[in-house]
Design an enzyme around this catalytic site. Sequence first.
Site, PDB file in Angstrom:
ATOM      1  N   ASP A  35       0.819  -1.216   0.000  1.00  0.00           N
ATOM      2  CA  ASP A  35       0.000   0.000   0.000  1.00  0.00           C
ATOM      3  C   ASP A  35       0.854   1.268   0.000  1.00  0.00           C
ATOM      4  O   ASP A  35       1.955   1.283   0.537  1.00  0.00           O
ATOM      5  CB  ASP A  35      -0.928  -0.022   1.229  1.00  0.00           C
ATOM      6  CG  ASP A  35      -2.100   0.939   1.068  1.00  0.00           C
ATOM      7  OD1 ASP A  35      -2.356   1.392  -0.068  1.00  0.00           O
ATOM      8  OD2 ASP A  35      -2.752   1.232   2.081  1.00  0.00           O
ATOM      9  N   ASN A  44     -10.838  -3.021  -5.339  1.00  0.00           N
ATOM     10  CA  ASN A  44     -10.066  -2.052  -6.130  1.00  0.00           C
ATOM     11  C   ASN A  44     -10.683  -1.762  -7.505  1.00  0.00           C
ATOM     12  O   ASN A  44     -10.284  -0.793  -8.164  1.00  0.00           O
ATOM     13  CB  ASN A  44      -8.602  -2.495  -6.283  1.00  0.00           C
ATOM     14  CG  ASN A  44      -7.784  -2.339  -5.016  1.00  0.00           C
ATOM     15  OD1 ASN A  44      -6.873  -3.121  -4.744  1.00  0.00           O
ATOM     16  ND2 ASN A  44      -8.080  -1.324  -4.201  1.00  0.00           N
TER      17      ASN A  44
HETATM   18  C1  IPE Z   1      -5.349  -2.741   0.017  1.00  0.00           C
HETATM   19  O1  IPE Z   1      -5.046  -1.417  -0.240  1.00  0.00           O
HETATM   20  C2  IPE Z   1      -5.317  -3.522  -1.251  1.00  0.00           C
HETATM   21  C3  IPE Z   1      -4.013  -3.687  -1.865  1.00  0.00           C
HETATM   22  C4  IPE Z   1      -2.880  -3.225  -1.426  1.00  0.00           C
HETATM   23  C5  IPE Z   1      -4.030  -4.459  -3.062  1.00  0.00           C
HETATM   24  P1  IPE Z   1      -6.199  -0.316  -0.448  1.00  0.00           P
HETATM   25  O2  IPE Z   1      -5.500   0.968  -0.643  1.00  0.00           O
HETATM   26  O3  IPE Z   1      -7.120  -0.763  -1.514  1.00  0.00           O
HETATM   27  O4  IPE Z   1      -6.959  -0.389   0.937  1.00  0.00           O
HETATM   28  P2  IPE Z   1      -7.872   0.690   1.662  1.00  0.00           P
HETATM   29  O5  IPE Z   1      -8.874   1.157   0.653  1.00  0.00           O
HETATM   30  O6  IPE Z   1      -6.970   1.795   2.102  1.00  0.00           O
HETATM   31  O7  IPE Z   1      -8.467  -0.042   2.822  1.00  0.00           O
HETATM   32  C1  IPE Z   2      -1.611   0.096  -3.329  1.00  0.00           C
HETATM   33  O1  IPE Z   2      -1.370   1.447  -3.391  1.00  0.00           O
HETATM   34  C2  IPE Z   2      -1.830  -0.533  -4.681  1.00  0.00           C
HETATM   35  C3  IPE Z   2      -3.200  -1.013  -4.917  1.00  0.00           C
HETATM   36  C4  IPE Z   2      -4.174  -0.977  -4.071  1.00  0.00           C
HETATM   37  C5  IPE Z   2      -3.469  -1.558  -6.231  1.00  0.00           C
HETATM   38  P1  IPE Z   2      -2.570   2.500  -3.437  1.00  0.00           P
HETATM   39  O2  IPE Z   2      -2.922   2.739  -4.858  1.00  0.00           O
HETATM   40  O3  IPE Z   2      -3.666   2.053  -2.572  1.00  0.00           O
HETATM   41  O4  IPE Z   2      -1.849   3.765  -2.839  1.00  0.00           O
HETATM   42  P2  IPE Z   2      -2.496   4.841  -1.856  1.00  0.00           P
HETATM   43  O5  IPE Z   2      -3.006   4.073  -0.682  1.00  0.00           O
HETATM   44  O6  IPE Z   2      -3.577   5.524  -2.608  1.00  0.00           O
HETATM   45  O7  IPE Z   2      -1.357   5.720  -1.506  1.00  0.00           O
HETATM   46 MG    MG Z   3      -4.108   2.370  -0.617  1.00  0.00          MG
END
Ligand code: IPE
Ligand code: IPE
Ligand code: MG
Length: 246
Positions: free
Chosen positions: A27, A75
């Site tokens: 993340d 996602n």
């Molecule tokens: C969790 O991250 C999913 C992945 C890293 C694939 P998200 O960014 O989607 O999670 P939330 O929305 O902050 O809970």
């Molecule tokens: C994790 O990084 C990757 C996926 C969930 C695919 P994010 O895209 O959630 O990054 P932030 O949380 O917005 O910084």
């Molecule tokens: Mg995220």
Amino acid sequence: MDNMSVSKKEALKKDMSVPVHVGVIMDGNGRWAKKRGMPRKYGHREGAKTFRAITRSAKEIGIRYITFYAFSTENWQRPADEVKSIMDLFEKYLDEVRDFIDENIRVRFIGDRLMLSPRLQKKMNRVEEDSKDFDSMTLILAINYGGRDEIVHAVREIAESVQNGELSPEDITQELIQGRLYTEGIPDVDLIIRPSGEQRLSNFLIWQSAYAEYYFTNILWPDFTKKDLENAVAAYNERNRRFGGI
Ligand code: IPE
Ligand code: IPE
Ligand code: MG
């Protein structure tokens, strides 16, 4: 634990117990890019590089199973162009994941792959097939994965088996359920690492994490290094896992 003294860390290293199965919630890619005034997809690209580096680090440390959460069932709610850029990256990385095969790493995917493009599915199936006999480490990629979705999938399968008389309700045990999850044959996760400052599971390995230890850090995923992985393992070594006993 981040401020553990160097000597203590060294001491731990000598007698370090390495978690068998580590889960990583990758993340913080979006925030990493935003901080640099770049589009979010740039962060995903950097995050994918970190994934490759940390896979190798995990093998060096002696971790036997490592699961990376790459894309959740939730996602899909993101803007279509971001989803597309993530899917394009998978495709590119699936080709590169083949390099891991040369390193004796077994590759598995968990999640509902039927929602992914047929081309991607084909590549996933082929990588799994080609690496199935490798045993230095198992790399598990969670793509279109959701813990609740996984449980629904398992329950449907079990219900069908009961309906057609292969199973009776008394046959349904924890082991049976475990054997119907995407993680069939993979031991429960011991340590879950989440960078980016968030302290939640976000539907990751909810069944398998019943007794997991957690390690949270504010580092954004693209900045995560082998040192951070070692710090997480050192922190894990400080924990006293009781599994309900004393
Ligand atoms: C969790 O991250 C999913 C992945 C890293 C694939 P998200 O960014 O989607 O999670 P939330 O929305 O902050 O809970
Ligand atoms: C994790 O990084 C990757 C996926 C969930 C695919 P994010 O895209 O959630 O990054 P932030 O949380 O917005 O910084
Ligand atoms: Mg995220």
